[in-house]
Each structure stands twice: as structure tokens, then as C-alpha cells.
Design an enzyme around this catalytic site. Sequence first.
Site, mmCIF file in Angstrom:
data_model
loop_
_atom_site.group_PDB
_atom_site.id
_atom_site.type_symbol
_atom_site.label_atom_id
_atom_site.label_comp_id
_atom_site.label_asym_id
_atom_site.label_seq_id
_atom_site.Cartn_x
_atom_site.Cartn_y
_atom_site.Cartn_z
ATOM 1 N N CYS A 113 86.331 71.077 11.839
ATOM 2 C CA CYS A 113 87.482 70.554 12.596
ATOM 3 C C CYS A 113 88.423 69.713 11.736
ATOM 4 C CB CYS A 113 87.000 69.729 13.778
ATOM 5 S SG CYS A 113 85.944 70.656 14.879
ATOM 6 N N HIS A 239 92.095 64.453 16.095
ATOM 7 C CA HIS A 239 91.435 65.720 16.437
ATOM 8 C C HIS A 239 90.936 65.598 17.876
ATOM 9 C CE1 HIS A 239 88.816 69.037 16.689
ATOM 10 N NE2 HIS A 239 87.699 68.336 16.554
ATOM 11 N N ASN A 269 88.497 71.528 22.658
ATOM 12 C CA ASN A 269 88.399 71.312 21.210
ATOM 13 C C ASN A 269 88.662 72.648 20.509
ATOM 14 O OD1 ASN A 269 87.601 70.992 18.569
ATOM 15 N ND2 ASN A 269 85.665 69.970 19.034
HETATM 16 N N1 ACO Z 1 77.447 69.494 32.627
HETATM 17 C C1 ACO Z 1 76.588 68.674 33.249
HETATM 18 N N2 ACO Z 1 75.657 67.956 32.609
HETATM 19 C C2 ACO Z 1 75.586 68.097 31.268
HETATM 20 C C3 ACO Z 1 76.436 68.944 30.551
HETATM 21 C C4 ACO Z 1 77.403 69.663 31.284
HETATM 22 N N3 ACO Z 1 78.277 70.501 30.700
HETATM 23 N N4 ACO Z 1 76.131 68.870 29.237
HETATM 24 C C5 ACO Z 1 75.122 68.001 29.131
HETATM 25 N N5 ACO Z 1 74.773 67.541 30.351
HETATM 26 C C6 ACO Z 1 73.724 66.605 30.711
HETATM 27 C C7 ACO Z 1 72.573 66.602 29.728
HETATM 28 O O1 ACO Z 1 71.667 67.646 30.034
HETATM 29 C C8 ACO Z 1 71.969 65.249 29.964
HETATM 30 O O2 ACO Z 1 71.174 65.299 31.109
HETATM 31 P P1 ACO Z 1 69.761 64.508 31.168
HETATM 32 O O3 ACO Z 1 70.137 63.061 31.035
HETATM 33 O O4 ACO Z 1 69.231 64.894 32.502
HETATM 34 O O5 ACO Z 1 68.976 65.004 30.002
HETATM 35 C C9 ACO Z 1 73.174 64.366 30.278
HETATM 36 O O6 ACO Z 1 74.218 65.279 30.666
HETATM 37 C C10 ACO Z 1 73.635 63.548 29.110
HETATM 38 O O7 ACO Z 1 73.719 64.409 27.972
HETATM 39 P P2 ACO Z 1 74.080 63.867 26.548
HETATM 40 O O8 ACO Z 1 74.228 65.032 25.621
HETATM 41 O O9 ACO Z 1 73.120 62.797 26.144
HETATM 42 O O10 ACO Z 1 75.513 63.206 26.890
HETATM 43 P P3 ACO Z 1 76.526 62.493 25.964
HETATM 44 O O11 ACO Z 1 76.912 61.197 26.546
HETATM 45 O O12 ACO Z 1 76.105 62.502 24.523
HETATM 46 O O13 ACO Z 1 77.813 63.453 26.105
HETATM 47 C C11 ACO Z 1 78.964 65.117 24.829
HETATM 48 C C12 ACO Z 1 77.745 64.802 25.675
HETATM 49 C C13 ACO Z 1 80.184 65.117 25.732
HETATM 50 C C14 ACO Z 1 78.771 66.504 24.225
HETATM 51 C C15 ACO Z 1 79.108 64.055 23.713
HETATM 52 O O14 ACO Z 1 77.876 63.861 23.080
HETATM 53 C C16 ACO Z 1 80.130 64.406 22.690
HETATM 54 O O15 ACO Z 1 81.298 64.541 22.969
HETATM 55 N N6 ACO Z 1 79.693 64.513 21.415
HETATM 56 C C17 ACO Z 1 80.601 64.847 20.348
HETATM 57 C C18 ACO Z 1 80.869 66.311 20.396
HETATM 58 C C19 ACO Z 1 81.903 66.664 19.405
HETATM 59 O O16 ACO Z 1 82.896 66.015 19.274
HETATM 60 N N7 ACO Z 1 81.687 67.731 18.684
HETATM 61 C C20 ACO Z 1 82.644 68.046 17.695
HETATM 62 C C21 ACO Z 1 82.470 69.402 17.324
HETATM 63 S S1 ACO Z 1 83.665 69.616 16.118
HETATM 64 C C22 ACO Z 1 83.298 70.889 15.090
HETATM 65 O O17 ACO Z 1 83.236 70.673 13.902
HETATM 66 C C23 ACO Z 1 83.099 72.252 15.695
#
Ligand code: ACO
Length: 312
Positions: A113, A239, A269
Amino acid sequence: MKNVGVLGLGIYVPDKVFTNFDFEKILDTSDEWITEMTGIKERRFAEDDMDTSDMAVLAASEAIENSGVAKEDIDLVIVATSTGDHRFPSVANLVQDRLGLRNVPSMDQLAACTGFIYSMVTASQFIEAGTYKNVLIVGVDKLSKITDFTDRSTAVLFGDGAGAAVIGEVDEGFGIKSFELGSKGSGAPHLYDDAETGKLQMNGREVFKFAVRQMGESSVNVTEKAGFEADDIDMLVPHQANIRIMDAARERMNMPKDKMSCTIDKYGNTSAASIPLSIHHELKNGKIKAGDNLVLVGFGGGLTWGAICLTW
Ligand code: ACO
């Protein structure tokens, strides 16, 4: 010292809109969760017959047209992508041919990214050195190719798109004032394209923690390096990975909400495309004008990061 900046910008996003409500039909998720946790409402997905290079060509030809630079005067093509059509040839090779450019060098650059920022800095170095005059850069990803649509923790985050720019010499006082690039390969296990499944794997929590810290720090660093105060910055263009990560960077810069570009609700994203897509959006809305000071900041798989402070 030459002043190097953007001569013209172009974008492409696919027509097909996929909303959070569409995800509710195929995954155990909700519009409420996705909106609250990420800021995303909808994203675009390219059809099967549109590959990464097709999107790149469309964005690039608009960028060349908007720059006023003749095709024969493009000296180098750099495409930032993690989702090229093939392992080789590069997407940049395909773009060079399909746009009918001279047989200039063309190469892909992989910084996930952060790719557009890496490419913009690379282009600027060739121009400052006097090696090349006009460089076409493209940030493009078709992340839907490597998304596991059965995994709710990643599927809802990504979208497809392309943004391109012609980089060249600009008038005194304009262009890139400072930049910062970095990588930390020990973070690779937190975000990668799994060779066995061909799908993106992510430890969201770890990436989140890294991004919140790094985006703020890099924004502050390039602002200081450019000799500016946070108040001098007219717009932060982060980003678009997660609204909570973007807001953390903005807060670190002590900037109000209306000075941060936000297109994540519309496109999700889009990886290497998200920064040029956002700049294009703000230019169209009149929120970025000639002479504005911008901070572009990104992070991605690698882990990588980068930021640029420039006067538009
Ligand atoms: N819908 C509903 N619930 C969900 C979903 C969804 N789509 N996805 C995850 N959950 C649930 C999980 O199962 C978990 O449930 P549990 O507590 O019963 O186990 C709960 O939500 C919390 O999940 P976490 O993954 O711990 O939540 P978090 O607060 O970390 O948020 C997120 C998740 C939004 C993905 C966050 O971690 C994030 O944005 N991380 C950065 C991602 C990012 O920017 N990636 C960049 C990629 S860039 C590249 O180079 C391609």
C-alpha cells in the site's frame, strides 16, 4: 536543485459497487460493524475480464492527457502494484506498450500500500539527478484477485482501483519538499500474500498498532523536514486503510477533520491506488488547490511506510 511535482493526475475505478449490505448476504458481518470499525461503506470490484494492467492503462492515459506532456516525452514508467497480471512481464511493461510510449525503461515497484509514495520518490530522484524529465507513475491494485471472500476479517476491507501521475519539473516554490521511506521486514508475517493459497493473510491487530504509530510519526517527520509547522499543512492525504488509523495520524498532526482527505467510505482500501484516488477526489471538490501544502502518508505490507510533504 530542481523542483519536482505532479504535472497531471488520472484515475480509474471499476463501475461495480459492492456495499456492506452486499457483504451481509455472503458473510456473517454487518454494515454497522464494518462502518464503525473501518469507515468503509462500499468498494468497487473489477470484473473478471479487467486485470490490473487494464486499470493502470486507463488511469495512466488520463494522467498523461491532464499533464499536457506528449507521449513521446515520457522517459520512464514505474507501476506500484502487488497484484500484477503476471509474475513477469511487469505491469509497467504492458502499460508502456499499450499506451504506445517509446521503448523507455519500465518497471514495477512492490511496496504494497506504500507503493505510490515509493514510486513518486523514485521518480523524483531520477528527475532531480537529470537522468529523466517526465516519469509516468501508476498505483494500481486488483486486490479482489487475492482476497479470501470467506474470511470476514479481511474480505470487507479491500477494493480495486488505479491512480496515475506524470511527475516532472514544476515552478519554483512548488513540488516535493521532503520525504521519508522505510521498511521493517520482520513485520512480514503480519501481512502477506500466501504462496500456497494465493490469498492475502493479515494479523489485523498487529498491522493496526504499527500503522497508528507510524502514520503519525512519518507525517510529523516530513512536515518538520520541510520546515513547516502542522498549521501550514492544508491537507493530510493518508493511505485509506481504516478511518481509525487515519484519524490517529490526523490527531498526531493536530489537524481538524476537514483537513484530512477521506475516500475510504466510497472505495475501501485500494492499496497502491488509495492516495492518488484521494488527491483526485479532493481536486475535483476544490479542497486541494494550487499552492496548498500537502502531506501524503502511507503504510503497507512489508511492512513498509512512506510520506511526502509537497506544495501542490
Ligand atoms: N464483521 C463482524 N465481525 C468481525 C468482522 C466482520 N467483518 N471481522 C472481524 N470480526 C470480529 C472478529 O471475529 C472478532 O470477534 P471475537 O471477538 O468474537 O473473536 C472481533 O470482530 C474483533 O476482531 P479483531 O480482528 O480483534 O478487531 P480489530 O479491532 O483488530 O479490527 C480490523 C479489525 C478492522 C481489521 C483492524 O484490525 C484493522 O483495521 N487492522 C489494520 C488493517 C489494515 O489496515 N490492513 C492494511 C492492509 S494494507 C496492504 O498492504 C494490503
